[in-house]
Design a protein around this motif. Structure first.
Motif, short mmCIF file in Angstrom:
data_model
loop_
_atom_site.label_atom_id
_atom_site.label_comp_id
_atom_site.label_asym_id
_atom_site.label_seq_id
_atom_site.Cartn_x
_atom_site.Cartn_y
_atom_site.Cartn_z
N ARG A 1 0.85 -1.20 0.00
CA ARG A 1 0.00 0.00 0.00
C ARG A 1 0.88 1.24 0.00
O ARG A 1 1.71 1.42 0.90
N LEU A 2 0.69 2.08 -0.98
CA LEU A 2 1.45 3.32 -1.11
C LEU A 2 0.52 4.49 -0.79
O LEU A 2 -0.52 4.67 -1.45
N PRO B 1 -4.08 13.11 -3.86
CA PRO B 1 -5.04 12.10 -4.35
C PRO B 1 -5.07 12.04 -5.88
O PRO B 1 -4.76 13.02 -6.57
N MET B 2 -5.43 10.86 -6.39
CA MET B 2 -5.57 10.64 -7.83
C MET B 2 -7.03 10.37 -8.15
O MET B 2 -7.72 9.70 -7.39
N GLU B 3 -7.48 10.88 -9.29
CA GLU B 3 -8.86 10.62 -9.71
C GLU B 3 -9.00 9.26 -10.37
O GLU B 3 -10.01 8.58 -10.23
N GLY C 1 -8.75 7.94 -3.31
CA GLY C 1 -7.69 8.34 -4.22
C GLY C 1 -6.33 8.54 -3.59
O GLY C 1 -5.38 8.92 -4.28
N TYR C 2 -6.23 8.29 -2.30
CA TYR C 2 -4.97 8.54 -1.60
C TYR C 2 -4.07 7.31 -1.50
O TYR C 2 -2.96 7.41 -0.99
N GLU C 3 -4.54 6.14 -1.94
CA GLU C 3 -3.73 4.92 -1.80
C GLU C 3 -3.68 4.15 -3.12
O GLU C 3 -4.72 3.99 -3.79
N GLU D 1 4.38 10.98 -6.31
CA GLU D 1 5.09 10.93 -5.04
C GLU D 1 4.23 10.27 -3.97
O GLU D 1 3.00 10.44 -3.96
N TYR D 2 4.88 9.54 -3.10
CA TYR D 2 4.17 8.91 -1.98
C TYR D 2 4.91 9.25 -0.68
O TYR D 2 6.12 9.46 -0.66
#
Length: 306
Positions: free
Chosen positions: A231-232, A237-239, A256-258, A285-286
């Motif tokens: 889990r990253l 967040p990504m859509e 969208g955060y993981e 980036e994580y």
């Protein structure tokens, strides 16, 4: 070297046509700890009861310590100790007397030293003169284990032995199991506490609807069927997943955060390195990452429900 337990083409059908066991074939080697797992009603207790001579088989062949359980019933049964699920002891006997009586039932000469050692190992020595009716449920469970060990069996069956017992008894019993295994005793365990099987067993068997669906070395089973998860936790967040990641076994969390990447143990180095390289190339980036590995419980649940 012949196995301590040999089951060939075993079937059991009860009145009314219910088939509890279907063509069971199973060998359990001398000195191993074998965990038999399965949901309620799968046939675990029926299989154990047949091997121990409590329930009659419908067809097939079963041997214990090399003895046919029908033709050589007495010798086969003398080689087996059984700790059943139910507590069924004589309430008015003392702990000492009931354990000594169990030893005598199997034709063994008196051995106060052996009985004392068993009671001490199970923290029962101080209770040896107590009547069983005065004991707690956990202490009664200890007495059942002591009775099963009274005649120094070559094979020990533990049918849900720690169900409803305290942490201290569980610890004492597993210490004794390890000691018995070191002395060459073969141990067959059924349990709902799958973490116990994961810790103790050499091999795992899974039974479902009266059929053995898998028998495997524990380490091999964990390697073959176990999954790992990375889990990253993303900085932003990504859509949706970028096209470059669609071919990877990656999922995006609802918020969208993981990024959740699932992989087999064998793919660990190449797959994770490839994923991290792609993220770097995409400028994703994580801020943190976590890994999780499937437990035996996860594998068991998947097997039973497939």
């Amino acid at each position: 070297m012949q196995p301590d337990i040999s089951v060939k083409n075993l079937n059991k059908t009860y009145g009314g046509g219910f088939q509890a066991l279907k063509n069971i074939n199973l060998d359990i080697e001398s000195g191993e700890i074998f965990a038999l797992l399965g949901p309620n009603g799968a046939g675990k207790t029926t299989l154990i009861s047949i091997i121990c001579g409590i329930v009659n088989l419908s067809s097939g062949e079963v041997k214990a310590a090399g003895y046919d359980i029908i033709r050589d019933y007495r010798k086969a049964r003398q080689s087996i100790g059984l700790v059943p699920q139910e507590l069924n002891t004589d309430s008015f006997e003392t702990v000492w007397d009931t354990v000594c009586f169990s030893r005598g039932l199997f034709g063994k000469p008196p051995s106060p030293a052996h009985i004392e050692q068993v009671l001490r190992d199970l923290s029962l020595w101080d209770k040896r003169s107590n009547r069983i009716m005065s004991l707690s449920g956990g202490m009664k469970r200890r007495v059942m284990i002591a009775k099963a060990l009274s005649h120094e069996p070559q094979i020990l069956f533990l049918d849900e032995p720690t169900a409803g017992v305290d942490v201290e008894l569980r610890r004492d019993m597993w210490n004794m199991v390890r000691k018995l295994r070191e002395n060459g005793v073969t141990i067959i365990l059924t349990t709902h506490y799958i973490e116990e099987a994961e810790e103790m067993a050499d091999r795992i068997g899974v039974i479902r609807d009266g059929e053995i669906i898998l028998v495997e070395e524990k380490s091999t089973l964990m390697s073959k069927l176990g999954k790992k998860e990375l889990r990253l936790h993303l900085q932003k967040p990504m859509e949706k997943l970028p096209g470059e990641l669609l071919l990877e076994p990656v999922e995006l969390s609802d918020d969208g955060y993981e990024l959740i990447y699932s992989f087999d143990s064998q793919e660990e180095q190449d797959g994770v390195a490839r994923l991290l390289r792609k993220l770097s190339e995409l400028g994703i980036e994580y801020r943190d990452l976590q890994t999780r590995e499937s437990s035996l419980e996860d594998i068991f649940v998947n097997l039973v429900h497939e």
